[in-house]
Design a protein around this motif. Structure first.
Motif, short mmCIF file in Angstrom:
data_model
loop_
_atom_site.label_atom_id
_atom_site.label_comp_id
_atom_site.label_asym_id
_atom_site.label_seq_id
_atom_site.Cartn_x
_atom_site.Cartn_y
_atom_site.Cartn_z
N SER A 261 0.83 -1.22 0.00
CA SER A 261 0.00 0.00 0.00
C SER A 261 0.86 1.25 0.00
O SER A 261 0.56 2.23 -0.69
CB SER A 261 -0.92 0.00 1.22
OG SER A 261 -1.85 -1.06 1.16
N VAL A 262 1.93 1.24 0.79
CA VAL A 262 2.85 2.37 0.80
C VAL A 262 3.45 2.59 -0.58
O VAL A 262 3.53 3.73 -1.07
CB VAL A 262 3.98 2.15 1.84
CG1 VAL A 262 5.07 3.22 1.70
CG2 VAL A 262 3.42 2.14 3.25
N LEU A 263 3.85 1.49 -1.21
CA LEU A 263 4.46 1.57 -2.54
C LEU A 263 3.47 2.13 -3.56
O LEU A 263 3.83 3.01 -4.36
CB LEU A 263 4.92 0.17 -2.96
CG LEU A 263 6.00 0.06 -4.03
CD1 LEU A 263 7.28 0.73 -3.58
CD2 LEU A 263 6.25 -1.40 -4.36
N ALA A 264 2.24 1.65 -3.53
CA ALA A 264 1.23 2.13 -4.47
C ALA A 264 0.95 3.61 -4.28
O ALA A 264 0.82 4.37 -5.25
CB ALA A 264 -0.05 1.32 -4.30
N THR A 265 0.87 4.06 -3.03
CA THR A 265 0.61 5.47 -2.75
C THR A 265 1.77 6.35 -3.22
O THR A 265 1.57 7.40 -3.84
CB THR A 265 0.39 5.68 -1.25
OG1 THR A 265 -0.72 4.89 -0.82
CG2 THR A 265 0.12 7.14 -0.93
N ALA A 266 3.00 5.90 -2.94
CA ALA A 266 4.17 6.67 -3.34
C ALA A 266 4.28 6.76 -4.86
O ALA A 266 4.63 7.81 -5.41
CB ALA A 266 5.43 6.05 -2.74
N GLU A 267 3.99 5.67 -5.55
CA GLU A 267 4.05 5.68 -7.01
C GLU A 267 2.98 6.59 -7.60
O GLU A 267 3.21 7.27 -8.60
CB GLU A 267 3.91 4.26 -7.54
CG GLU A 267 5.12 3.38 -7.29
CD GLU A 267 4.90 1.94 -7.71
OE1 GLU A 267 3.72 1.53 -7.83
OE2 GLU A 267 5.90 1.22 -7.91
N ALA A 268 1.80 6.61 -6.98
CA ALA A 268 0.71 7.44 -7.48
C ALA A 268 1.01 8.93 -7.34
O ALA A 268 0.51 9.75 -8.12
CB ALA A 268 -0.58 7.11 -6.74
N GLU A 269 1.86 9.27 -6.36
CA GLU A 269 2.19 10.66 -6.12
C GLU A 269 3.34 11.16 -6.98
O GLU A 269 3.64 12.36 -6.97
CB GLU A 269 2.52 10.86 -4.64
CG GLU A 269 1.31 10.67 -3.73
CD GLU A 269 1.67 10.74 -2.26
OE1 GLU A 269 2.89 10.79 -1.96
OE2 GLU A 269 0.76 10.76 -1.43
N LEU A 270 3.97 10.27 -7.74
CA LEU A 270 5.06 10.70 -8.61
C LEU A 270 4.52 11.54 -9.77
O LEU A 270 3.43 11.24 -10.29
CB LEU A 270 5.81 9.49 -9.17
CG LEU A 270 6.69 8.71 -8.20
CD1 LEU A 270 7.23 7.46 -8.89
CD2 LEU A 270 7.83 9.56 -7.68
N PRO A 271 5.23 12.57 -10.19
CA PRO A 271 4.78 13.36 -11.33
C PRO A 271 4.77 12.53 -12.60
O PRO A 271 5.64 11.68 -12.82
CB PRO A 271 5.82 14.48 -11.42
CG PRO A 271 7.04 13.95 -10.72
CD PRO A 271 6.51 13.07 -9.64
N ARG A 272 3.77 12.71 -13.42
CA ARG A 272 3.66 11.95 -14.66
C ARG A 272 4.31 12.72 -15.81
O ARG A 272 3.92 13.84 -16.11
CB ARG A 272 2.18 11.70 -15.00
CG ARG A 272 1.47 10.87 -13.95
CD ARG A 272 0.04 10.59 -14.38
NE ARG A 272 -0.68 9.83 -13.37
CZ ARG A 272 -1.93 9.43 -13.50
NH1 ARG A 272 -2.61 9.72 -14.63
NH2 ARG A 272 -2.52 8.75 -12.55
N PRO A 273 5.31 12.15 -16.43
CA PRO A 273 5.98 12.84 -17.54
C PRO A 273 5.04 13.05 -18.70
O PRO A 273 4.19 12.23 -19.01
CB PRO A 273 7.13 11.88 -17.93
CG PRO A 273 6.68 10.54 -17.43
CD PRO A 273 5.87 10.80 -16.20
N GLY A 274 5.18 14.21 -19.37
CA GLY A 274 4.38 14.49 -20.55
C GLY A 274 3.09 15.22 -20.26
O GLY A 274 2.42 15.71 -21.19
#
Length: 279
Positions: A261-274
């Motif tokens: 869950s921590v991993l999924a949340t952290a990945e979702a908060e990463l800026p999306r390129p483009g």
């Protein structure tokens, strides 16, 4: 090179070429097989006088299958020419301690990813308690973080005195029940993993002291301060893992669920390129 004779053959190691710092249970040296292939040879601190010539069965336990997150053990036992015990393993590229020392600390995504790989290793041998989980025993091999030294602590625990076992503890990562010389369990490894996560995220394990006695007191009675810079859910995960009573720590499956869950949340908060803000 010094020759050793173990159950599965002849091996050679160079006492002047250590691989990393000495640990509580032994020191690892660069070695070779009879055919010249490089291996890692761990020379245990305890000898036959301490263990009453008890058989070291680490290799039997780990050679049963092929593991993705556990370092392969090639041979183990007492050298027939001496009173020393050795474990021969596949040679890794580096330890997690080496990586931590180089980087200082890890970002959340990478720290949690490594913790999940450690859980993968523990899950591959679910009936075995590592008992000495720490960054020097997590090794990078073939691009994967793998566990080393599985079974060594069990051998020492079953074959030596309590005083010898106490001397072998890795103080920054030892659980309260180990300090009390009580029975270890899967929860003991969960505590150590909590300490590892803390170290990966901050650069240091959760407790510090000038001497072993003071460090023991901290593990037994103090609650570490987890920095606010660590995401809230991850702080909760670490606090769960570092609970003093082993029966109150989460099981491996629950810990994996929380870390995922921590991993999924952290990945979702990463800026999306483009993507660009409109307006």
């Amino acid at each position: 090179m010094e020759q050793i004779r173990l159950p599965n053959g002849l091996w050679y190691y160079d006492p002047s070429h250590p691989l990393g710092q000495a640990g509580g249970f032994g020191q690892v040296f660069l070695g070779t097989s009879e055919t010249g292939d490089e291996v890692a040879v761990k020379r245990l601190h305890i000898g036959a006088a301490d263990s009453a010539h008890r058989e070291l069965r680490v290799s039997d336990l780990l050679r049963v299958g092929t593991f993705a997150h556990v370092i392969a053990v090639l041979d183990a036992g007492q050298d027939s020419d001496s009173d020393r015990y050795f474990v021969v393993m596949a040679k890794a590229e580096k330890s997690l301690q080496d990586e931590l020392a180089q980087l200082g600390h890890f970002e959340v995504l990478r720290a949690v990813g490594i913790a999940l790989e450690i859980l993968d290793g523990l899950d591959e041998l679910p009936d075995l308690v590592h008992r000495d989980l720490k960054p020097p025993n997590v090794l990078l091999h073939a691009g994967v973080w793998k566990l080393a030294d599985l079974g060594i602590a069990r051998f020492v625990e079953e074959s030596t005195s309590l005083n010898t076992l106490r001397d072998c503890l890795s103080p920054p990562y030892a659980a309260p029940e180990q300090w009390r010389m009580e029975r270890t369990s899967a929860a003991t490894d969960i505590y150590a993993l909590g300490c590892i996560l803390f170290a990966l995220l901050t650069g240091d394990p959760p407790f510090h002291a000038e001497d072993t006695s003071a460090l023991q007191s901290k593990h037994l009675y103090e609650t570490p301060t987890i920095p606010d810079t660590i995401p809230a859910l991850l702080r909760t995960v670490i606090s769960f893992a570092l609970r003093k009573r082993p029966e109150t720590r989460p099981a491996r499956a629950r810990l994996r669920e929380l870390l995922t869950s921590v991993l999924a949340t952290a990945e979702a908060e990463l800026p999306r390129p483009g993507l660009r803000r409109l307006g």
